[in-house]
Design an enzyme around this catalytic site. Structure first.
Site, short mmCIF file in Angstrom:
data_model
loop_
_atom_site.label_atom_id
_atom_site.label_comp_id
_atom_site.label_asym_id
_atom_site.label_seq_id
_atom_site.Cartn_x
_atom_site.Cartn_y
_atom_site.Cartn_z
N LYS A 138 39.73 107.49 -3.59
CA LYS A 138 38.55 107.88 -3.79
C LYS A 138 39.19 109.28 -4.57
O LYS A 138 40.39 109.14 -4.68
CB LYS A 138 37.45 108.27 -3.21
N TYR A 181 29.98 98.27 -3.72
CA TYR A 181 29.62 98.69 -2.60
C TYR A 181 28.04 98.37 -2.05
O TYR A 181 27.58 98.59 -1.55
CB TYR A 181 29.14 100.72 -2.60
N PHE A 211 22.72 107.24 1.27
CA PHE A 211 23.62 107.30 0.61
C PHE A 211 24.22 106.61 -0.80
O PHE A 211 25.42 107.00 -0.81
CB PHE A 211 25.27 108.19 1.73
N ARG A 261 42.55 101.36 8.85
CA ARG A 261 41.67 101.49 9.64
C ARG A 261 41.85 102.87 10.40
O ARG A 261 41.37 104.06 10.58
CB ARG A 261 40.08 100.77 10.17
N THR A 318 34.38 107.65 9.33
CA THR A 318 34.20 108.05 8.13
C THR A 318 33.83 109.91 7.99
O THR A 318 34.29 110.66 6.83
CB THR A 318 32.60 107.34 8.19
N ARG A 326 41.76 110.79 6.63
CA ARG A 326 40.72 111.27 6.63
C ARG A 326 40.38 113.40 7.16
O ARG A 326 39.69 114.01 6.89
CB ARG A 326 39.36 110.53 6.83
N ASN A 363 35.88 111.68 1.29
CA ASN A 363 36.47 111.83 1.78
C ASN A 363 37.88 110.59 2.50
O ASN A 363 38.90 109.97 3.24
CB ASN A 363 35.59 110.83 4.12
N HIS A 365 38.92 104.57 1.53
CA HIS A 365 38.59 103.45 1.71
C HIS A 365 38.99 102.29 2.54
O HIS A 365 40.37 102.42 2.03
CB HIS A 365 37.13 102.93 0.57
N GLU A 381 36.43 92.57 -1.76
CA GLU A 381 37.49 93.55 -2.55
C GLU A 381 38.95 93.18 -2.61
O GLU A 381 38.74 94.20 -4.21
CB GLU A 381 37.67 95.32 -0.96
O1 CDP Z 1 34.31 104.27 4.98
P1 CDP Z 1 33.74 104.09 6.04
O2 CDP Z 1 33.93 102.28 6.20
O3 CDP Z 1 34.38 104.60 7.13
O4 CDP Z 1 31.64 104.14 6.08
P2 CDP Z 1 30.43 103.50 5.67
O5 CDP Z 1 29.96 103.03 6.95
O6 CDP Z 1 31.05 101.81 5.31
O7 CDP Z 1 30.43 104.09 4.36
C1 CDP Z 1 30.96 104.29 3.31
C2 CDP Z 1 31.31 104.99 2.36
O8 CDP Z 1 30.06 105.76 1.93
C3 CDP Z 1 32.21 106.19 3.05
O9 CDP Z 1 33.32 106.39 3.29
C4 CDP Z 1 31.61 107.35 2.44
O10 CDP Z 1 32.13 107.41 1.43
C5 CDP Z 1 29.99 107.47 2.62
N1 CDP Z 1 28.91 107.40 3.50
C6 CDP Z 1 28.21 108.85 3.66
O11 CDP Z 1 28.43 109.78 2.14
N2 CDP Z 1 27.61 109.05 3.70
C7 CDP Z 1 26.90 108.73 5.43
N3 CDP Z 1 26.84 108.86 6.34
C8 CDP Z 1 27.80 107.11 5.71
C9 CDP Z 1 28.65 106.88 3.97
MG MG Z 2 33.21 100.40 5.75
#
Ligand code: CDP
Ligand code: MG
Length: 140
Positions: free
Chosen positions: A9, A49, A57, A85, A91, A102, A112, A115, A126
């Site tokens: 990112k 996304y 968010f 992962r 996250t 992370r 973070n 991705h 993707e």
């Molecule tokens: O990336 P990951 O799969 O761990 O998390 P996700 O739940 O799929 O969310 C995608 C991305 O959205 C995260 O990696 C964060 O950058 C962002 N995010 C956020 O800004 N605030 C949240 N409460 C959850 C996710």
């Molecule tokens: Mg995700």
């Protein structure tokens, strides 16, 4: 062999962490199949996304992802999706295990650093979002 998509990112690219991040994945045995640096438009970030379109968010996340360059990488390896992962960590960097990307580099829940695809279906989608068939075939 399983493939997955990693995106470094903007916070990672801006802080010159591309090499360190790729090194962590390589040391765990993952192989780079394809790689590119690019800047996504707001529209492209929203498309990438799209599964989060109804989450609170979504706007902020897609503003952030389109705010600077990202690096997209296809990694290949045994259980690559799960492995990536695990190497990335939770996250929210506050909840991420010691030694994960992370935990090491993440700034906050949004910024973070990395991705990684979360399932075979999202990995396929993707990978195709960033790479054409010929770019993947050429890497085999
Ligand atoms: O990336 P990951 O799969 O761990 O998390 P996700 O739940 O799929 O969310 C995608 C991305 O959205 C995260 O990696 C964060 O950058 C962002 N995010 C956020 O800004 N605030 C949240 N409460 C959850 C996710
Ligand atoms: Mg995700």
């Amino acid at each position: 062999m399983e493939r997955t998509l990693v995106m470094i990112k903007p916070d990672g690219v801006e802080r010159n962490l591309i090499g360190k991040i790729i090194n962590i994945f390589e040391e765990k045995g993952l192989k780079v199949v394809a790689i590119k640096k690019l800047r996504l438009t707001k529209e492209q970030a929203k498309a990438f996304y799209i599964v989060h379109k109804d989450r609170p968010f979504y706007e902020s996340l897609t503003d952030y992802i389109s705010s600077g360059s990202v690096v997209a990488i296809v990694f290949e390896g045994e259980n690559a999706i799960k492995k990536v992962r695990e190497i990335m960590g939770a996250t929210d960097p506050k909840d991420a295990e010691e030694g994960t990307i992370r935990k090491l580099f993440g700034l906050n829940k949004e910024k973070n650093t990395v991705h990684g695809s979360d399932s075979p279906e999202s990995a396929k989608k993707e990978i195709n979002f960033f790479f054409s068939e010929s770019e993947l075939i050429a890497a085999e």
